[in-house]
Design a protein around this motif. Sequence first.
Motif, PDB file in Angstrom:
ATOM      1  N   THR A 160       0.826  -1.211   0.000  1.00  0.00           N
ATOM      2  CA  THR A 160       0.000   0.000   0.000  1.00  0.00           C
ATOM      3  C   THR A 160       0.859   1.259   0.000  1.00  0.00           C
ATOM      4  O   THR A 160       0.349   2.357   0.246  1.00  0.00           O
ATOM      5  N   SER A 161       2.141   1.113  -0.279  1.00  0.00           N
ATOM      6  CA  SER A 161       3.062   2.253  -0.155  1.00  0.00           C
ATOM      7  C   SER A 161       2.710   3.404  -1.089  1.00  0.00           C
ATOM      8  O   SER A 161       3.058   4.549  -0.817  1.00  0.00           O
ATOM      9  N   GLY A 162       2.027   3.133  -2.190  1.00  0.00           N
ATOM     10  CA  GLY A 162       1.673   4.199  -3.117  1.00  0.00           C
ATOM     11  C   GLY A 162       0.292   4.769  -2.913  1.00  0.00           C
ATOM     12  O   GLY A 162      -0.164   5.598  -3.715  1.00  0.00           O
ATOM     13  N   ARG A 163      -0.379   4.365  -1.846  1.00  0.00           N
ATOM     14  CA  ARG A 163      -1.745   4.822  -1.605  1.00  0.00           C
ATOM     15  C   ARG A 163      -1.764   5.974  -0.602  1.00  0.00           C
ATOM     16  O   ARG A 163      -1.065   5.940   0.407  1.00  0.00           O
ATOM     17  N   HIS A 164      -2.599   6.978  -0.859  1.00  0.00           N
ATOM     18  CA  HIS A 164      -2.696   8.157   0.020  1.00  0.00           C
ATOM     19  C   HIS A 164      -4.171   8.517   0.201  1.00  0.00           C
ATOM     20  O   HIS A 164      -4.746   9.213  -0.642  1.00  0.00           O
ATOM     21  N   PRO A 165      -4.815   8.068   1.302  1.00  0.00           N
ATOM     22  CA  PRO A 165      -4.187   7.267   2.352  1.00  0.00           C
ATOM     23  C   PRO A 165      -4.234   5.776   2.037  1.00  0.00           C
ATOM     24  O   PRO A 165      -5.039   5.320   1.229  1.00  0.00           O
ATOM     25  N   ALA A 166      -3.375   5.031   2.717  1.00  0.00           N
ATOM     26  CA  ALA A 166      -3.446   3.583   2.674  1.00  0.00           C
ATOM     27  C   ALA A 166      -4.465   3.104   3.708  1.00  0.00           C
ATOM     28  O   ALA A 166      -4.686   3.764   4.722  1.00  0.00           O
ATOM     29  N   ARG A 167      -5.064   1.958   3.444  1.00  0.00           N
ATOM     30  CA  ARG A 167      -6.060   1.419   4.364  1.00  0.00           C
ATOM     31  C   ARG A 167      -5.791  -0.072   4.562  1.00  0.00           C
ATOM     32  O   ARG A 167      -5.731  -0.829   3.597  1.00  0.00           O
ATOM     33  N   ILE A 168      -5.640  -0.471   5.813  1.00  0.00           N
ATOM     34  CA  ILE A 168      -5.397  -1.867   6.170  1.00  0.00           C
ATOM     35  C   ILE A 168      -6.393  -2.251   7.252  1.00  0.00           C
ATOM     36  O   ILE A 168      -6.556  -1.522   8.233  1.00  0.00           O
ATOM     37  N   GLU A 169      -7.031  -3.390   7.082  1.00  0.00           N
ATOM     38  CA  GLU A 169      -8.082  -3.802   8.019  1.00  0.00           C
ATOM     39  C   GLU A 169      -7.884  -5.247   8.457  1.00  0.00           C
ATOM     40  O   GLU A 169      -7.608  -6.124   7.645  1.00  0.00           O
ATOM     41  N   LEU A 170      -8.024  -5.476   9.751  1.00  0.00           N
ATOM     42  CA  LEU A 170      -8.037  -6.826  10.323  1.00  0.00           C
ATOM     43  C   LEU A 170      -9.427  -7.083  10.878  1.00  0.00           C
ATOM     44  O   LEU A 170      -9.950  -6.288  11.667  1.00  0.00           O
ATOM     45  N   GLY A 171     -10.049  -8.181  10.463  1.00  0.00           N
ATOM     46  CA  GLY A 171     -11.389  -8.470  10.936  1.00  0.00           C
ATOM     47  C   GLY A 171     -11.689  -9.956  10.959  1.00  0.00           C
ATOM     48  O   GLY A 171     -10.816 -10.797  10.713  1.00  0.00           O
ATOM     49  N   ARG A 172     -12.930 -10.251  11.252  1.00  0.00           N
ATOM     50  CA  ARG A 172     -13.358 -11.648  11.344  1.00  0.00           C
ATOM     51  C   ARG A 172     -14.762 -11.779  10.747  1.00  0.00           C
ATOM     52  O   ARG A 172     -15.598 -10.890  10.884  1.00  0.00           O
ATOM     53  N   LEU A 173     -15.008 -12.899  10.092  1.00  0.00           N
ATOM     54  CA  LEU A 173     -16.338 -13.232   9.623  1.00  0.00           C
ATOM     55  C   LEU A 173     -16.559 -14.721   9.885  1.00  0.00           C
ATOM     56  O   LEU A 173     -15.646 -15.429  10.295  1.00  0.00           O
ATOM     57  N   GLU A 174     -17.772 -15.162   9.670  1.00  0.00           N
ATOM     58  CA  GLU A 174     -18.099 -16.559   9.938  1.00  0.00           C
ATOM     59  C   GLU A 174     -18.553 -17.237   8.656  1.00  0.00           C
ATOM     60  O   GLU A 174     -19.382 -16.702   7.918  1.00  0.00           O
ATOM     61  N   GLN A 175     -17.975 -18.394   8.391  1.00  0.00           N
ATOM     62  CA  GLN A 175     -18.357 -19.196   7.241  1.00  0.00           C
ATOM     63  C   GLN A 175     -18.589 -20.628   7.692  1.00  0.00           C
ATOM     64  O   GLN A 175     -17.672 -21.252   8.254  1.00  0.00           O
TER      65      GLN A 175
END
Length: 240
Positions: free
Chosen positions: A151-166
Amino acid sequence: VVAQDIGEIKERTAQLEFLNRELSSLSYSMAHSLRTPLRALDGFSYILMEEYNQSLDETGRDYLKHIRDASHQMWRVTEDLVELLSITNQKLVRETVNISEIAGDIMHSVGMAHPERDVEFICTPGLMVKADAEMMQVLMGHLLENAWKFTSGRHPARIELGRLEQTGMDVFFIRDNGIGFDMAFYDKLFGVFQSLHEPGRFDGTGMGLATAQRVLQRHGGHIWAEGAVDQGATFYFTLG
């Protein structure tokens, strides 16, 4: 006949397991053995640069820089290989681990090291797993640093940690808005020394995702990914 076939299968399985252990042990020893000559190469090239720099012309200094860059890259490859083999061989000790806290610490550290970056980190709190704490540190480190890098070229960069159920199972994910990847080359994604991007564009040894996959295999889990070029990527993983 059936009993004989079962006996032959067990024998071949035992032989394969033995060969895998021997190969792993040999690779680990080789990786460790490389450390000494690499330290010498780095040390003597540093002395040349510091004490004999004025004796070299521009071409000589350029050659010396290439030598040092190559030795540093080889050192990183060696260290990553040792880590991968250690994950394969070390004893797994399960305990309750908060991967949200691990992720937060990692993102804080990389953020402090790169204050110029504009990165939004979204983290679901209290993501608890039963896993080896040290291996979870390795797993989250590789996946988050991977997202940070791409994501170094993104302004802003967005990183997400989450959980879902399958199907009644917890599935964790790390999603970013980085450069993504071409799904046509998906088979290469988790391979050792593999990269889906042009050489030299990003730092790395091509072993981070292979190591992440091995961590999850040790836990009876699985990892997979979805992405598109210039549209980010999402890495999903489960723990057995």
